[in-house]
Design a protein around this motif. Structure first.
Motif, PDB file in Angstrom:
ATOM      1  N   PHE A  80       0.800  -1.211   0.000  1.00  0.00           N
ATOM      2  CA  PHE A  80       0.000   0.000   0.000  1.00  0.00           C
ATOM      3  C   PHE A  80       0.840   1.271   0.000  1.00  0.00           C
ATOM      4  CE2 PHE A  80      -2.566  -3.354   1.887  1.00  0.00           C
ATOM      5  CZ  PHE A  80      -3.727  -3.267   1.131  1.00  0.00           C
ATOM      6  N   GLU A 197      -8.004  -6.411  -1.633  1.00  0.00           N
ATOM      7  CA  GLU A 197      -7.806  -5.110  -0.986  1.00  0.00           C
ATOM      8  C   GLU A 197      -6.705  -4.312  -1.679  1.00  0.00           C
ATOM      9  OE1 GLU A 197      -6.983  -6.110   3.039  1.00  0.00           O
ATOM     10  OE2 GLU A 197      -9.033  -6.800   3.462  1.00  0.00           O
ATOM     11  N   HIS A 201      -7.382  -0.839  -3.721  1.00  0.00           N
ATOM     12  CA  HIS A 201      -6.689   0.382  -3.288  1.00  0.00           C
ATOM     13  C   HIS A 201      -6.121   1.151  -4.479  1.00  0.00           C
ATOM     14  CE1 HIS A 201      -4.188   2.954  -0.694  1.00  0.00           C
ATOM     15  NE2 HIS A 201      -3.205   2.734  -1.567  1.00  0.00           N
ATOM     16  N   TRP A 202      -5.390   0.457  -5.333  1.00  0.00           N
ATOM     17  CA  TRP A 202      -4.718   1.150  -6.431  1.00  0.00           C
ATOM     18  C   TRP A 202      -5.660   1.459  -7.591  1.00  0.00           C
ATOM     19  CZ3 TRP A 202      -0.690   3.491  -4.883  1.00  0.00           C
ATOM     20  CH2 TRP A 202       0.108   2.941  -3.883  1.00  0.00           C
TER      21      TRP A 202
END
Length: 534
Positions: A80, A197, A201-202
């Motif tokens: 992340f 996840e 996120h990206w």
């Protein structure tokens, strides 16, 4: 297999892929914006005009996440976070925005099957004997390595020892072997959730999708990769709800398995699946120096051999088998090279052969992928030291394919303002090394040829990805029809080649170098090619 193919075929294929040209960027070697000798995201953004002018539609960036860089970023310590050497989240957002203004999509590299041994997940697993996010055995097992912490036993790495394999389960759990956890065990389920996840996120930050590293490597002891394919089918189905436009490219080397599993494209590689060592190697062999030691055809030349000793038959067999299995569900990506193998310009293959190679790449019905620098003819540089895991054995070193992009003819090649002894890798020392600025100024350069080929591909959809390619002759020259409307002849050998093939004398030249259609056949000069409209 049929059920998986039917499910995937119902998902609309992203239309932009049908006309796309992909470009791979090795970020630490592409462009340095802050003068530390290592390329970064701001550097990539500063060179987007080059890609737009070239006709690139999407870029794939090798891993840019936080990492100790024992394997050049393929050992992720935080999925992340952007690695500080490359910049920040804001720098990635800037890149995505600036690329989007030019019609270029950005894809990141997702390392799905393993992490760094410095990842917090692994640090926890080393402390907790009940943690099953990784694959642990309480006794020595072949391929496992000893625990580096208080937890007793051994863990399974995916590649290097510092890359512990994430646990997605075993296809065949066995009594008495407790490390062979089932696919639905808590650890594998947690890892599947984590992958979603990371992608969410990206994708939420504007990237278009991912190239997935070692996508076949999830479920262990998985003949035919059936259970791994099921994992990806499930991940794709869940991804669809929030990101229906996201694209996934597989490093798998077996499109017949990966595309039905939910990938939009798979790369033909030098290894893996039914193409094992055959398809791409038989086309343009660029394994020399990286995983095969010094250049050695060993009596089996690739088709793009200057002496004309190869055959396109192996590649064509693999291509036909893959396209028959994939159908309209996705694409097969054909790369010039990549960060793991030598460049197109390697061994005895000189720059004069690259023109025919690009003529083939950009008229064949694959999804073409250009490795940074190949468009100007950068060469594989032998004899470099190991850098961040580039060496994988005696005389096998991938560093020669990862040298700084050669932007201009200045001493630092326009890559960085840092002193050259601080560059991530040395520049190609050859005095005649090519560079982008000089080639943009030369209308007859390889770079401008690639630009013309991408423009021709987009102006004539029948030359693009998908559709048909009917091979009229698989010797020298290679001759094929595209969608019944176009004729392509490619001669990558030094000597002229001619083929008696009547009926094409009235074909109109679209882009020709040393090729002619006559009433009686096709004639192509050495290293020449011709693209004609019927």
């Amino acid at each position: 297999m049929a059920d998986r193919a039917d499910r995937t075929a119902r998902r609309p294929r992203p239309a932009w892929l049908d006309r796309a040209v992909l470009y791979q960027i090795y970020p630490q070697s592409f462009a340095d914006s802050d003068g530390d000798g290592i390329g970064d995201l701001r550097g990539i953004a500063s060179r987007l005009d080059h890609l737009e002018r070239l006709g690139i539609d999407a870029v794939w960036i090798n891993p840019c996440f936080a990492s100790p860089f024992h394997d050049a970023g393929y050992d992720v310590s935080d999925y992340f976070s952007i690695a500080p050497r490359y910049g920040t989240d804001e720098d990635l957002a800037h890149l995505v925005q600036e690329a989007g203004r030019r019609g270029i999509r950005v894809l990141l590299d997702l390392v799905a099957g393993h992490t760094s041994d410095q990842h917090p997940w692994f640090k926890k697993a080393v402390q907790d004997p009940e943690d099953d996010r990784y694959i642990w055995s309480d006794r020595p097992v072949r391929g496992f390595v000893p625990s580096p912490g208080p937890r007793e036993g051994h863990y399974l790495p995916n590649f290097f020892d510092h890359q512990p394999a994430l646990n997605f389960g075993y296809a065949h759990p066995r009594p008495g072997q407790p490390w062979r956890r089932p696919v639905d065990a808590p650890g594998p389920e947690a890892n599947r959730r984590a992958l979603l996840e990371v992608m969410d996120h990206w994708l939420g930050k504007g990237v278009a999708g991912f190239r997935v590293d070692m996508a076949h490597s999830l479920v262990k002891d998985d003949p035919g990769h059936r259970r791994t394919a099921e994992v990806w089918t499930g991940l794709r189905a869940r991804l669809e709800a929030d990101h229906p436009e996201a694209v996934l490219f597989a490093e798998w080397g077996d499109p017949a398995t990966s595309v039905p599993a939910g990938f939009d494209a798979d790369f033909l590689l030098h290894f893996g699946g039914p193409t094992r060592g055959g398809a791409l190697r038989s086309l343009w062999d660029n394994r020399a120096g990286t995983d095969l030691g010094p250049w050695d055809f060993s009596g089996s030349a690739c088709y793009f051999d200057a002496e004309g000793g190869g055959s396109a038959a192996t590649f064509l067999r693999a291509w036909r088998a893959a396209t028959a299995a994939v159908g309209d569900a996705g694409h097969i990506a054909l790369p010039t090279s990549n960060h793991d193998f030598s460049r197109l310009a390697c061994g005895p293959r000189g720059p004069e052969q690259l023109r025919a190679a690009f003529a083939f790449l950009l008229t064949w019905p694959a999804l073409p992928a250009v490795y940074y620098g190949d468009e100007i003819g950068m060469r594989y540089v032998p004899g470099l030291p190991d850098k961040e895991g580039s060496s994988t054995g005696a005389r096998r070193n991938r560093a020669g394919s990862r040298t700084p992009m050669q932007w201009d003819s200045t001493p630092g090649a326009g890559f960085s303002a840092a002193p050259e002894d601080r560059f991530y890798l040395p520049l190609d020392p050859a005095p005649e090394r090519p560079d982008a600025a000089s080639q943009w100024a030369d209308e007859g350069s390889l770079l401008n040829l690639v630009r013309r080929l991408t423009a021709l591909r987009k102006a004539h959809p029948g030359l693009g990805t998908g559709g048909t390619a009917e091979v009229a002759y698989d010797g020298y020259p290679l001759v094929y029809e595209r969608d019944g409307c176009y004729l392509v002849a490619v001669n990558p050998r030094r000597e002229p080649a001619a083929l008696a093939l009547p009926g094409y004398g009235s074909s109109r030249p679209l882009l020709v170098e040393g090729a002619e259609c006559t009433r009686s056949g096709i004639e192509v000069e050495g290293f020449g090619f011709g693209i004609f409209q019927r």
